[in-house]
Structure formats: structure tokens, C-alpha cells
Design a protein around this motif. Structure first.
Motif, short mmCIF file in Angstrom:
data_model
loop_
_atom_site.label_atom_id
_atom_site.label_comp_id
_atom_site.label_asym_id
_atom_site.label_seq_id
_atom_site.Cartn_x
_atom_site.Cartn_y
_atom_site.Cartn_z
N ASP A 93 0.82 -1.22 0.00
CA ASP A 93 0.00 0.00 0.00
C ASP A 93 0.85 1.26 0.00
N ASN A 94 2.14 1.13 0.21
CA ASN A 94 3.02 2.29 0.27
C ASN A 94 3.69 2.59 -1.06
N GLN A 95 3.08 2.14 -2.15
CA GLN A 95 3.67 2.33 -3.47
C GLN A 95 3.72 3.82 -3.82
N PRO A 96 4.92 4.34 -4.09
CA PRO A 96 5.04 5.75 -4.45
C PRO A 96 4.33 6.03 -5.79
N PRO A 97 3.80 7.24 -5.95
CA PRO A 97 3.14 7.60 -7.21
C PRO A 97 4.03 7.40 -8.43
N ALA A 98 5.33 7.59 -8.27
CA ALA A 98 6.25 7.43 -9.40
C ALA A 98 6.24 6.00 -9.92
N GLU A 99 6.11 5.03 -9.03
CA GLU A 99 6.07 3.63 -9.47
C GLU A 99 4.79 3.35 -10.24
N ARG A 100 3.66 3.88 -9.76
CA ARG A 100 2.40 3.69 -10.49
C ARG A 100 2.49 4.34 -11.86
N ALA A 101 3.07 5.52 -11.92
CA ALA A 101 3.22 6.22 -13.20
C ALA A 101 4.12 5.44 -14.14
N GLU A 102 5.19 4.86 -13.61
CA GLU A 102 6.12 4.12 -14.45
C GLU A 102 5.45 2.88 -15.05
N LEU A 103 4.61 2.21 -14.29
CA LEU A 103 3.89 1.06 -14.84
C LEU A 103 2.95 1.49 -15.96
N ARG A 104 2.32 2.67 -15.82
CA ARG A 104 1.46 3.18 -16.90
C ARG A 104 2.29 3.48 -18.14
N VAL A 105 3.46 4.09 -17.95
CA VAL A 105 4.35 4.38 -19.09
C VAL A 105 4.72 3.09 -19.80
N LEU A 106 5.03 2.07 -19.04
CA LEU A 106 5.42 0.79 -19.64
C LEU A 106 4.28 0.17 -20.44
N THR A 107 3.08 0.17 -19.87
CA THR A 107 1.98 -0.49 -20.56
C THR A 107 1.57 0.27 -21.82
N VAL A 108 1.68 1.58 -21.80
CA VAL A 108 1.30 2.39 -22.96
C VAL A 108 2.44 2.44 -23.99
N GLY A 109 3.67 2.56 -23.52
CA GLY A 109 4.78 2.79 -24.44
C GLY A 109 5.74 1.64 -24.62
N LEU A 110 5.31 0.41 -24.36
CA LEU A 110 6.23 -0.71 -24.44
C LEU A 110 6.82 -0.88 -25.83
N PHE A 111 6.03 -0.70 -26.87
CA PHE A 111 6.55 -0.85 -28.23
C PHE A 111 7.66 0.15 -28.49
N SER A 112 7.45 1.38 -28.10
CA SER A 112 8.48 2.42 -28.28
C SER A 112 9.75 2.07 -27.51
N LEU A 113 9.59 1.55 -26.29
CA LEU A 113 10.76 1.17 -25.50
C LEU A 113 11.51 0.01 -26.14
N ILE A 114 10.77 -0.92 -26.74
CA ILE A 114 11.42 -2.04 -27.42
C ILE A 114 12.23 -1.53 -28.60
#
Length: 62
Positions: free
Chosen positions: A32-53
Motif C-alpha cells: 500500500d506504500n507504493q510511491p506515485p512514481a512507481e504507479r506512473a512508471e507502470l502506466r508508461v510501460l503499458t502504454v509505451g512498451l513498443f516504443s521502449l522495445i
């Protein structure tokens, strides 16, 4: 422009597909102590995974 941790990891030749698991494990470990930055990073990964690849491949193959 600021780079996300996942963008930096891709440029360092860390497979972005492994990044998803890494960030999910970190989120689970923080519970429950997940920092907002971690939640944001997971969103970036799910949306931009193709670009990161593409970034990963372009740096990995050089």
C-alpha cells in the motif's frame, strides 16, 4: 526532455519486457506504500512498451 527510468533502462540494453516484471515486483513489495512514481512508471510501460522495445533494439544492435 526528461527520460523515464524505463527509457534509461532500454538505452542501457535492459530488455523492456523485463521492465514490466521488475516494476510489478517493486509495486508488490511496496504494498500500500507504493510511491506515485512507481504507479506512473507502470502506466508508461503499458502504454509505451513498443516504443521502449524500439529504443532497446536500436541501442542493443549498435
Amino acid at each position: 526532455m526528461a527520460k523515464t527510468p524505463s527509457q534509461l533502462m532500454a538505452k542501457a540494453c535492459f530488455d523492456p519486457q523485463g521492465s514490466v516484471t521488475l516494476w510489478q515486483n517493486m509495486a508488490a513489495a511496496s504494498g500500500d506504500n507504493q510511491p506515485p512514481a512507481e504507479r506512473a512508471e507502470l502506466r508508461v510501460l503499458t502504454v509505451g512498451l513498443f516504443s521502449l522495445i524500439l529504443t532497446y533494439v536500436s541501442y542493443y544492435l549498435v
